[in-house]
Design an enzyme around this catalytic site. Sequence first.
Site: not given
Ligand code: NAD
Length: 498
Positions: A254, A288
């Site tokens: 997602e 999102c």
């Molecule tokens: P992010 O991608 O920076 O981080 C998400 C998670 O991934 C965190 O727990 C982070 O620690 C982890 N992470 C970071 N690097 C990683 C790696 N290399 N390997 C594995 N895990 C890793 O996102 P964010 O800044 O926390 O959240 C905002 C983003 O989430 C926005 O792009 C938003 O659109 C998206 N989002 C999408 C939905 C949906 O349902 N489609 C819902 C909520 C948020």
Amino acid sequence: MTVVSSQTVAGSWIDGAPVTTGGPAHTVTNPATGAPVVEFALAGPDDVDAAVASARRALPGWAGATPAERSAVLAKLAKLADEATDTFVAEEVAQCGKPVRLAREFDVPGSIDNIDFFSGAARLLEGKASGEYSGDHTSSIRREAVGVVATITPWNYPLQMAVWKVIPALAAGCSVIIKPAEITPLTTLTLARLASEAGLPDGVFNVVTGGGADVGTRLAGHAGVDMVTFTGSTPVGRKVMAAAAVHGHRTQLELGGKAPFVVFDDADLDAAIQGAAAGALINTGQDCTAATRAIVAADLYDDFVAGVGELFGKIVVGDPEDPDTDIGPLITAAHRAKVAGMVERAPGEGGRIVTGGVAPDGPGSFYRPTVIADVSEQSEVWRDEIFGPVLTVRPFTDDDDALRQANDTAYGLAASAWTRDVYRAQRASREIHAGCVWINDHIPIISEMPHGGFGASGFGKDMSQYSLEEYLSIKHVMSDITGVADKEWHRTVFAKRG
Ligand code: NAD
């Protein structure tokens, strides 16, 4: 509002108990004040291994429980979560700077309803009717838990994202290791504790609070898990998918969004203006599915821009604990700097800042609701995810142009169309490439219906029966009913003997 919970002593939850891990010290900070909320040690890769081993041990027992037994635990969890509403609200407000009204009326009750839904869905496994499809065999379908599920979640809706991933997995009979964003782990930890209190066996639900680069990477690429499910940004989602691909694990992603908000010339203008403000500013725009690209009929364009400009100007930005506050701070100072930078660059690409574009003085990463009109189709604010309280606006000439602009994005998570013409509404819902199209509204979600994107917004579904499917494997069992050794089909392999 005081945040009092077991998380003050431990940042991870493994094998049914809080665990003080050995990683670096970490502080969860209140984005509204900059004050520390909780301190604990982060998990490291070894803690991931321990959590995966715990989930692996717990899997056979939980996968072997009856649907009714799993349902009962989830029903109890929904009840305990309801009773813990004040704790969840306090934690969400403190760690995210989420306005208390939003936490109390949206995040927390929505999460409880989701748990309640999956308590019921756990008992409703569907498949084709058993039958003699070949004539010589009885075929039947078994639904089996995928196995050990690794979950990685973002900071914007920490409780809802944990619930959306963990609960359907538990309903399906899977065991789980979740890595919340390390800046917002509190409600995930409370959920795990309550699940234990509800009778979930130790090891079925583990939390490792660590960084993305080490803990997230280790979890996504772990040989001991069977599935990786992720919510977060598109670039990180692709890294997670690549890590999971090394073992060929099932994945569900997602990811980001850039939702179009299409206002046709027959729309109710007041409804569209109000809907745009609510849709763009929910959770301080850190959503999102937020309405980010308003695409407005030329005839309504000036009135729409003036209307949203006026309404955005009245939004109360401030203390998230005050029930009169509309929007709180952005999650961190670094994120505010990113949002502000995109807004500051917009005029250079043709954008006109109608209102906002300023960060109030004082502590906390606050940012005023911002409307940018006349943006060009190639501009950064029109194409890239801002994830802040910013609405961009462009006009369209005719319906073809409106739908072309709506679809001119790599993302495909959500969209809305505003019209009183049923044929236009049907065309928009058919032609807009997104996992959800709202008509005359933007944002509402419901436990019975799926949430999930197309294209760069990922694949697979959260919420609803479709989400349960993500965590189930389908097995076909085909039993011979003839009892004969010399089966007719054997002739395709060797000539008939005797
Ligand atoms: P992010 O991608 O920076 O981080 C998400 C998670 O991934 C965190 O727990 C982070 O620690 C982890 N992470 C970071 N690097 C990683 C790696 N290399 N390997 C594995 N895990 C890793 O996102 P964010 O800044 O926390 O959240 C905002 C983003 O989430 C926005 O792009 C938003 O659109 C998206 N989002 C999408 C939905 C949906 O349902 N489609 C819902 C909520 C948020």
